[in-house]
Design a protein around this motif. Sequence first.
Motif, PDB file in Angstrom:
ATOM      1  N   GLY A 186     -37.731 -35.803 -24.980  1.00  0.00           N
ATOM      2  CA  GLY A 186     -36.630 -35.104 -24.343  1.00  0.00           C
ATOM      3  C   GLY A 186     -35.400 -35.993 -24.373  1.00  0.00           C
ATOM      4  O   GLY A 186     -35.479 -37.206 -24.608  1.00  0.00           O
ATOM      5  N   ALA A 187     -34.238 -35.404 -24.186  1.00  0.00           N
ATOM      6  CA  ALA A 187     -32.976 -36.146 -24.253  1.00  0.00           C
ATOM      7  C   ALA A 187     -32.871 -37.149 -23.111  1.00  0.00           C
ATOM      8  O   ALA A 187     -33.330 -36.891 -21.999  1.00  0.00           O
ATOM      9  CB  ALA A 187     -31.795 -35.184 -24.219  1.00  0.00           C
ATOM     10  N   TRP A 188     -32.253 -38.289 -23.390  1.00  0.00           N
ATOM     11  CA  TRP A 188     -32.019 -39.309 -22.369  1.00  0.00           C
ATOM     12  C   TRP A 188     -30.641 -39.042 -21.766  1.00  0.00           C
ATOM     13  O   TRP A 188     -29.608 -39.432 -22.319  1.00  0.00           O
ATOM     14  CB  TRP A 188     -32.087 -40.707 -22.975  1.00  0.00           C
ATOM     15  N   ILE A 189     -30.633 -38.378 -20.636  1.00  0.00           N
ATOM     16  CA  ILE A 189     -29.387 -37.955 -19.996  1.00  0.00           C
ATOM     17  C   ILE A 189     -29.011 -38.965 -18.927  1.00  0.00           C
ATOM     18  O   ILE A 189     -29.787 -39.238 -18.007  1.00  0.00           O
ATOM     19  CB  ILE A 189     -29.552 -36.553 -19.384  1.00  0.00           C
ATOM     20  N   SER A 220     -31.267 -23.281 -17.985  1.00  0.00           N
ATOM     21  CA  SER A 220     -32.402 -23.532 -17.084  1.00  0.00           C
ATOM     22  C   SER A 220     -33.621 -24.066 -17.821  1.00  0.00           C
ATOM     23  O   SER A 220     -34.583 -24.528 -17.185  1.00  0.00           O
ATOM     24  CB  SER A 220     -32.766 -22.246 -16.337  1.00  0.00           C
ATOM     25  N   THR A 221     -33.609 -24.015 -19.158  1.00  0.00           N
ATOM     26  CA  THR A 221     -34.748 -24.500 -19.942  1.00  0.00           C
ATOM     27  C   THR A 221     -34.549 -25.920 -20.460  1.00  0.00           C
ATOM     28  O   THR A 221     -35.480 -26.501 -21.034  1.00  0.00           O
ATOM     29  CB  THR A 221     -35.007 -23.577 -21.144  1.00  0.00           C
ATOM     30  N   ILE A 222     -33.350 -26.480 -20.293  1.00  0.00           N
ATOM     31  CA  ILE A 222     -33.066 -27.825 -20.799  1.00  0.00           C
ATOM     32  C   ILE A 222     -33.695 -28.858 -19.866  1.00  0.00           C
ATOM     33  O   ILE A 222     -33.446 -28.860 -18.661  1.00  0.00           O
ATOM     34  CB  ILE A 222     -31.546 -28.070 -20.903  1.00  0.00           C
ATOM     35  N   ARG A 223     -34.508 -29.733 -20.434  1.00  0.00           N
ATOM     36  CA  ARG A 223     -35.188 -30.744 -19.636  1.00  0.00           C
ATOM     37  C   ARG A 223     -34.223 -31.856 -19.227  1.00  0.00           C
ATOM     38  O   ARG A 223     -33.350 -32.244 -19.993  1.00  0.00           O
ATOM     39  CB  ARG A 223     -36.352 -31.339 -20.410  1.00  0.00           C
ATOM     40  N   THR A 224     -34.423 -32.375 -18.039  1.00  0.00           N
ATOM     41  CA  THR A 224     -33.597 -33.480 -17.555  1.00  0.00           C
ATOM     42  C   THR A 224     -34.413 -34.752 -17.330  1.00  0.00           C
ATOM     43  O   THR A 224     -33.876 -35.744 -16.837  1.00  0.00           O
ATOM     44  CB  THR A 224     -32.900 -33.089 -16.233  1.00  0.00           C
ATOM     45  N   ASP A 225     -35.689 -34.731 -17.702  1.00  0.00           N
ATOM     46  CA  ASP A 225     -36.572 -35.868 -17.400  1.00  0.00           C
ATOM     47  C   ASP A 225     -36.865 -36.730 -18.622  1.00  0.00           C
ATOM     48  O   ASP A 225     -37.773 -37.559 -18.587  1.00  0.00           O
ATOM     49  CB  ASP A 225     -37.885 -35.365 -16.798  1.00  0.00           C
TER      50      ASP A 225
END
Length: 400
Positions: free
Chosen positions: A211-214, A377-382
């Motif tokens: 997943g993306a590193w936000i 709402s489906t974009i991961r933040t973790d």
Amino acid sequence: MRVLLATWGSRGDVEPLLGLALELRAQGVDVRMCAPPDFAGRVAEGGVAFVPMGFAVRELVASKPSPVEVAAALVAQHFDVVGKAAEDCDAVVATGLMPAGVRSVAEHLGIPYVLACFHQLGIPSLRHRPGQRPGKPFPPGEADLRVLWKIDAERVDALYREPLNTRRAALGLPPVDNVRDHVLTSQPWLAADPVLWPLQDVLGFDVVQTGAWIMPDDRPLPADLVDFLEAGEPPVYVGFGSMQMAGAPAAAAVAVEAIRAQGRRALVSRGWADLALIDEKDDCFAVREANHRELFRRVAAVVHHGGAGTTTAAALAGAPQVIVPQIVDQPYWAQRVAALGIGAAHDGPTPAVESLSTALGLALRADTGARAEEVSSTIRTDGASVAARKLIDLIGQVPE
């Protein structure tokens, strides 16, 4: 436990790594970052120890050196700067422009090494062609992806193998035959959101998609920007980040006119292209730096170059996008945004008022906005948290 994070590239290479740094620190890990001096201030804002690596990106791009010179200089920085910074570390994570020497540093020190990518274009696949690199041309009409990826490896070898193996020999390490695959390892990490960039048909690699590193960002918006936002309907944001837009010098004027053609106000981010307002009308405002996570929630649409970070930030905010792709992975992000129905892909890197206005009209449609909200709402933040835990497990030691 101490981890070194190393990169050389634009803001899109540095900010995700800083997001990982902050997550590692939250999990009890001491972190150090090697990155271009352009970003010393940004890393310092996060309170992460910073080691400048070599030459400034912005200055190098302006000077237009040969790819061979850049490759040799980068390898030297990997062994000299990253090598010294990694001496008391327990692992190294590398990303950015071909970190050819970083794995050798980790090998010499006997510590784990991870290669992370923010898109899949550098990882051999049966789904897409290799990205652009200088060197040996592809045979005209060649469609066999295995052949093209073999030539891609030869291009990397032509640039990096000699300086890399010279420095490896000095450390008593054996030579490397395939620099690209050596750098990637058998298990590279893909730090991209699986909705925005689903992993597809990888050729011979066991890719770990985190997943993306936000990067967390709680900076308030500047007061004068807030005043502009609250003075009317949500504006359209336009910014091209670290792209200098040499092929589109009138980008700001074109964008503002296209935005006005849609009856909208314009918010211009200056960026490395140093975009500027074209007149003194009160329907436009210019900003140098702002918290994208907060800002993109308050705009009608985001017009940008299609960098991984900006694309992800806009998608997470539920803001419709228009991508004007310039290089490398940006055309893919543009195509993916269009395919998901959360925005439009501009046809080519040089916008005209009519073409950009047409794309913007699509992005500003009610159904596009609704779809952008749905996908947000489906974009991961973790992603950074997942990567941090994996790295701690790789080192094999849980910090106290």
